[in-house]
Every structure is written in C-alpha cells, then in structure tokens.
Design a protein around this motif. Structure first.
Motif, short mmCIF file in Angstrom:
data_model
loop_
_atom_site.label_atom_id
_atom_site.label_comp_id
_atom_site.label_asym_id
_atom_site.label_seq_id
_atom_site.Cartn_x
_atom_site.Cartn_y
_atom_site.Cartn_z
N ALA A 69 4.56 -2.74 -7.97
CA ALA A 69 5.71 -3.63 -7.80
C ALA A 69 6.00 -3.83 -6.31
O ALA A 69 6.34 -4.94 -5.89
N ALA A 70 5.84 -2.80 -5.52
CA ALA A 70 6.02 -2.92 -4.07
C ALA A 70 4.98 -3.87 -3.48
O ALA A 70 5.27 -4.60 -2.52
N ALA A 71 3.79 -3.89 -4.04
CA ALA A 71 2.75 -4.80 -3.56
C ALA A 71 3.19 -6.25 -3.68
O ALA A 71 2.83 -7.08 -2.84
N LEU A 72 3.98 -6.55 -4.69
CA LEU A 72 4.46 -7.92 -4.87
C LEU A 72 5.44 -8.33 -3.77
O LEU A 72 5.73 -9.51 -3.61
N GLN A 73 5.92 -7.32 -3.01
CA GLN A 73 6.78 -7.60 -1.86
C GLN A 73 6.05 -7.27 -0.54
O GLN A 73 6.67 -7.17 0.51
N GLY A 74 4.72 -7.08 -0.64
CA GLY A 74 3.92 -6.85 0.56
C GLY A 74 3.99 -5.46 1.14
O GLY A 74 3.65 -5.26 2.31
N LYS A 75 4.38 -4.47 0.34
CA LYS A 75 4.57 -3.11 0.87
C LYS A 75 3.80 -2.04 0.10
O LYS A 75 4.20 -0.89 0.05
N TYR A 76 2.67 -2.41 -0.48
CA TYR A 76 1.91 -1.44 -1.29
C TYR A 76 1.54 -0.20 -0.49
O TYR A 76 1.81 0.92 -0.91
N ALA A 77 0.90 -0.39 0.65
CA ALA A 77 0.38 0.76 1.40
C ALA A 77 1.49 1.72 1.81
O ALA A 77 1.35 2.94 1.66
N GLN A 78 2.59 1.17 2.30
CA GLN A 78 3.70 2.03 2.75
C GLN A 78 4.29 2.81 1.58
O GLN A 78 4.55 4.02 1.70
N VAL A 79 4.52 2.15 0.47
CA VAL A 79 5.13 2.81 -0.68
C VAL A 79 4.15 3.79 -1.32
O VAL A 79 4.51 4.91 -1.70
N HIS A 80 2.90 3.41 -1.42
CA HIS A 80 1.87 4.31 -1.98
C HIS A 80 1.81 5.60 -1.16
O HIS A 80 1.81 6.70 -1.73
N THR A 81 1.78 5.47 0.15
CA THR A 81 1.75 6.65 1.03
C THR A 81 3.00 7.49 0.85
O THR A 81 2.92 8.73 0.76
N ALA A 82 4.15 6.85 0.75
CA ALA A 82 5.41 7.58 0.56
C ALA A 82 5.40 8.33 -0.78
O ALA A 82 5.85 9.48 -0.85
N LEU A 83 4.89 7.71 -1.81
CA LEU A 83 4.84 8.36 -3.12
C LEU A 83 3.91 9.57 -3.11
O LEU A 83 4.21 10.61 -3.69
N LEU A 84 2.78 9.42 -2.42
CA LEU A 84 1.83 10.55 -2.34
C LEU A 84 2.39 11.71 -1.54
O LEU A 84 2.01 12.86 -1.78
N SER A 85 3.27 11.44 -0.60
CA SER A 85 3.80 12.50 0.25
C SER A 85 5.00 13.22 -0.38
O SER A 85 5.45 14.23 0.15
N ARG A 86 5.49 12.72 -1.50
CA ARG A 86 6.64 13.36 -2.17
C ARG A 86 6.24 14.71 -2.74
O ARG A 86 5.12 14.90 -3.21
N GLN A 87 7.19 15.63 -2.74
CA GLN A 87 6.97 16.95 -3.34
C GLN A 87 7.13 16.91 -4.86
O GLN A 87 6.57 17.74 -5.57
N THR A 88 7.90 15.94 -5.35
CA THR A 88 8.13 15.79 -6.79
C THR A 88 7.91 14.33 -7.18
O THR A 88 8.07 13.43 -6.35
N PRO A 89 7.57 14.09 -8.43
CA PRO A 89 7.38 12.70 -8.87
C PRO A 89 8.68 11.91 -8.81
O PRO A 89 9.77 12.48 -8.98
#
Length: 108
Positions: free
Chosen positions: A7-27
């Motif tokens: 969904a973030a990709a549809l706003q042009g922010k896939y890479a940033q959000v994907h990286t942020a999700l991977l860096s989270r300690q919890t889902p």
C-alpha cells in the motif's frame, strides 16, 4: 506487513516502509501502529489503510503466493538466481557466484 508495504508503494514509499517494517522488533498489528508509521513516512494514513485491502494489493500478494508455491518456496527470505533457489539466508558471495555463473549482471 506485506499489505502495508505494498500500500505504501502506491504512494511511492515502498522501500522506506519496507525497511522500517523489517527493522521493527515486533510485527505491526494495529491501525494505530500503521497510522504512526504512515505519519513517520509522510504518507496519507487513511489512503494507506484503504489501499491495504484494495484489489491491487490482494492481486499482488496472490501472485507472489502462486509464484512461491510453483517454486516450492515456503518462507522468507528466499533468493532466486538463474542457477538456483536459496531458501533462507545466504551470503552475498554465494549470490554473486550464482549470478555470475548464470550470466546475470548484478545491479546492487
């Protein structure tokens, strides 16, 4: 998490959000967490929540699942090169060797 990133990709922010999700300690689990992530990355939170359940995102996820099933990939990470399929983590040396053996030109 996949729905959030797509969904973030549809706003042009896939890479940033994907990286942020991977860096989270919890889902990421709640709408409030998703809204906070949206704010952090200057996304329209309401659009993000709506797009997560859109037909486009659902189709994308279903195609990935079908491809994974066809390749017999059962988890992440998995790396596909012209030479082989690697389930799980592998070193960059192994990936580069496979790419070079298959004639591919790595672009990273």
């Amino acid at each position: 998490a996949a729905r959030v990133a797509l969904a973030a990709a549809l706003q042009g922010k896939y890479a940033q959000v994907h990286t942020a999700l991977l860096s989270r300690q919890t889902p990421i689990q709640t709408d409030d967490e998703i809204k906070a992530l949206a704010k952090e990355h200057q996304l329209d939170a309401n659009k993000l929540l709506q797009d997560m359940n859109s037909a486009d995102v659902t189709v994308h996820i279903n195609k990935n699942r079908e491809l994974a099933a066809a390749l017999m990939i059962q988890g992440t990470p998995a790396f596909v090169t012209p030479k082989s399929i690697h389930p799980g983590m592998v070193s960059s040396d192994v990936l580069l060797a496979d790419l070079n053996a298959g004639g591919a030109q790595p672009n990273f």
